[in-house]
Design a protein around this motif. Sequence first.
Motif, PDB file in Angstrom:
ATOM      1  N   ALA A 188       0.822  -1.208   0.000  1.00 40.88           N
ATOM      2  CA  ALA A 188       0.000   0.000   0.000  1.00 40.88           C
ATOM      3  C   ALA A 188       0.858   1.261   0.000  1.00 40.88           C
ATOM      4  O   ALA A 188       0.443   2.296  -0.535  1.00 40.88           O
ATOM      5  CB  ALA A 188      -0.926  -0.003   1.205  1.00 40.88           C
ATOM      6  N   ALA A 189       2.032   1.212   0.568  1.00 40.38           N
ATOM      7  CA  ALA A 189       2.879   2.398   0.688  1.00 40.38           C
ATOM      8  C   ALA A 189       3.300   2.964  -0.669  1.00 40.38           C
ATOM      9  O   ALA A 189       3.198   4.179  -0.878  1.00 40.38           O
ATOM     10  CB  ALA A 189       4.094   2.084   1.552  1.00 40.38           C
ATOM     11  N   PRO A 190       3.750   2.174  -1.648  1.00 38.92           N
ATOM     12  CA  PRO A 190       4.135   2.759  -2.941  1.00 38.92           C
ATOM     13  C   PRO A 190       2.955   3.401  -3.666  1.00 38.92           C
ATOM     14  O   PRO A 190       3.121   4.428  -4.317  1.00 38.92           O
ATOM     15  CB  PRO A 190       4.675   1.570  -3.734  1.00 38.92           C
ATOM     16  CG  PRO A 190       5.103   0.594  -2.713  1.00 38.92           C
ATOM     17  CD  PRO A 190       4.158   0.765  -1.565  1.00 38.92           C
ATOM     18  N   VAL A 191       1.782   2.823  -3.533  1.00 34.70           N
ATOM     19  CA  VAL A 191       0.609   3.402  -4.177  1.00 34.70           C
ATOM     20  C   VAL A 191       0.311   4.758  -3.558  1.00 34.70           C
ATOM     21  O   VAL A 191       0.021   5.732  -4.267  1.00 34.70           O
ATOM     22  CB  VAL A 191      -0.612   2.451  -4.065  1.00 34.70           C
ATOM     23  CG1 VAL A 191      -1.872   3.113  -4.568  1.00 34.70           C
ATOM     24  CG2 VAL A 191      -0.340   1.154  -4.806  1.00 34.70           C
ATOM     25  N   GLY A 192       0.388   4.862  -2.242  1.00 35.69           N
ATOM     26  CA  GLY A 192       0.164   6.129  -1.559  1.00 35.69           C
ATOM     27  C   GLY A 192       1.205   7.164  -1.943  1.00 35.69           C
ATOM     28  O   GLY A 192       0.888   8.344  -2.140  1.00 35.69           O
ATOM     29  N   ALA A 193       2.448   6.749  -2.039  1.00 40.03           N
ATOM     30  CA  ALA A 193       3.521   7.677  -2.411  1.00 40.03           C
ATOM     31  C   ALA A 193       3.334   8.163  -3.843  1.00 40.03           C
ATOM     32  O   ALA A 193       3.502   9.355  -4.126  1.00 40.03           O
ATOM     33  CB  ALA A 193       4.874   6.988  -2.260  1.00 40.03           C
TER      34      ALA A 193
END
Length: 81
Positions: free
Chosen positions: A58-63
């Motif tokens: 989920a972190a790369p999508v948010g970034a």
Amino acid sequence: MSEPQDPLGVHIGAREIYDQLVGMREDVRSLVQDREDTDKALNDHEERLRKLEAFRHAAPVGALTGILGGLAALAKAGGLI
């Protein structure tokens, strides 16, 4: 009647066998408790790893969303949009 003599002079009685059996039973109970504790810890670690893996994806999508939003704001401020 006398008991047959062991040529090596070793005699193991029922009491010695019983004492060893009781000790062994306590060891087995301890091992079972240790295994249950280990299973609980393993399940806890598995759960934590699953949560970290879900966050990792989920972190790369948010970034990426944040970067694109920032670029869009810059483009709008620069009059490109």
